[in-house]
Write a protein that holds these residues in place. Structure first.
Motif, mmCIF file in Angstrom:
data_model
loop_
_atom_site.group_PDB
_atom_site.id
_atom_site.type_symbol
_atom_site.label_atom_id
_atom_site.label_comp_id
_atom_site.label_asym_id
_atom_site.label_seq_id
_atom_site.Cartn_x
_atom_site.Cartn_y
_atom_site.Cartn_z
ATOM 1 N N ASN A 28 0.933 -1.160 -0.014
ATOM 2 C CA ASN A 28 0.073 0.042 -0.051
ATOM 3 C C ASN A 28 0.851 1.040 -0.122
ATOM 4 O O ASN A 28 1.634 1.409 0.895
ATOM 5 C CB ASN A 28 -0.992 -0.104 1.409
ATOM 6 C CG ASN A 28 -1.939 1.232 1.339
ATOM 7 O OD1 ASN A 28 -1.502 2.285 0.907
ATOM 8 N ND2 ASN A 28 -3.241 0.950 1.791
ATOM 9 N N TYR A 56 -3.541 -0.810 -2.316
ATOM 10 C CA TYR A 56 -2.352 -1.865 -2.819
ATOM 11 C C TYR A 56 -2.269 -1.764 -4.280
ATOM 12 O O TYR A 56 -3.061 -2.289 -5.050
ATOM 13 C CB TYR A 56 -2.817 -3.552 -2.368
ATOM 14 C CG TYR A 56 -2.827 -3.489 -0.607
ATOM 15 C CD1 TYR A 56 -1.597 -3.697 -0.199
ATOM 16 C CD2 TYR A 56 -3.809 -3.107 0.087
ATOM 17 C CE1 TYR A 56 -1.445 -3.833 1.197
ATOM 18 C CE2 TYR A 56 -3.862 -3.047 1.336
ATOM 19 C CZ TYR A 56 -2.479 -3.437 2.191
ATOM 20 O OH TYR A 56 -2.534 -3.558 3.190
ATOM 21 N N ASP A 57 -1.174 -1.013 -4.662
ATOM 22 C CA ASP A 57 -0.905 -0.542 -5.946
ATOM 23 C C ASP A 57 0.514 -0.791 -6.306
ATOM 24 O O ASP A 57 0.942 -0.473 -7.532
ATOM 25 C CB ASP A 57 -1.381 0.741 -6.077
ATOM 26 C CG ASP A 57 -0.584 1.783 -5.289
ATOM 27 O OD1 ASP A 57 0.440 1.173 -4.571
ATOM 28 O OD2 ASP A 57 -0.485 3.088 -5.325
ATOM 29 N N THR A 58 1.434 -1.277 -5.745
ATOM 30 C CA THR A 58 2.541 -1.717 -5.946
ATOM 31 C C THR A 58 2.953 -3.277 -5.701
ATOM 32 O O THR A 58 2.866 -3.677 -4.540
ATOM 33 C CB THR A 58 3.626 -0.995 -5.152
ATOM 34 O OG1 THR A 58 3.320 0.433 -5.261
ATOM 35 C CG2 THR A 58 4.870 -1.048 -5.657
ATOM 36 N N THR A 68 4.175 -1.288 -10.775
ATOM 37 C CA THR A 68 2.884 -0.856 -10.654
ATOM 38 C C THR A 68 2.002 -1.933 -10.760
ATOM 39 O O THR A 68 2.038 -2.806 -11.808
ATOM 40 C CB THR A 68 2.592 0.263 -11.473
ATOM 41 O OG1 THR A 68 3.331 1.415 -11.146
ATOM 42 C CG2 THR A 68 1.114 0.620 -11.168
ATOM 43 N N ASP A 70 -0.935 -3.482 -12.304
ATOM 44 C CA ASP A 70 -1.788 -3.110 -13.488
ATOM 45 C C ASP A 70 -1.976 -4.367 -14.259
ATOM 46 O O ASP A 70 -1.288 -5.388 -14.165
ATOM 47 C CB ASP A 70 -1.215 -1.714 -14.240
ATOM 48 C CG ASP A 70 0.153 -1.860 -14.622
ATOM 49 O OD1 ASP A 70 0.586 -3.032 -14.837
ATOM 50 O OD2 ASP A 70 0.538 -0.751 -15.123
#
Length: 76
Positions: A28, A56-58, A68, A70
């Motif tokens: 996060n 929580y993006d990493t 990242t 994605d």
């Protein structure tokens, strides 16, 4: 229900096994908290979709590199 969730998480992450998901950590970026990618996903029983917990993006890969979280990560 668990089997459906298991299939959904595998479809979202692109990993073939739970072990791969548990070895991969997510962070996060706001709080610095980390957890396994598997634990970061929640099954929404109303929409029948798997959603990642907010913030929580990493992704922290096994070798320590950060990316990242994605769709590009899913298909590496």
């Amino acid at each position: 229900m668990f089997f459906k969730m298991r299939q959904s998480i595998s479809a979202v992450t692109g990993f073939s096994s739970k072990a791969e998901e548990m070895d991969t950590m997510v962070e996060n970026s706001s709080t610095g908290e980390t957890m396994s990618l598997y634990d970061a996903y929640n099954y929404n029983s109303e929409t029948h979709e798997v959603e990642i917990q907010p913030g929580y993006d990493t992704v922290i890969k096994r070798d320590g590199t950060r990316k990242t979280l994605d769709d590009n990560f899913r298909y590496e």
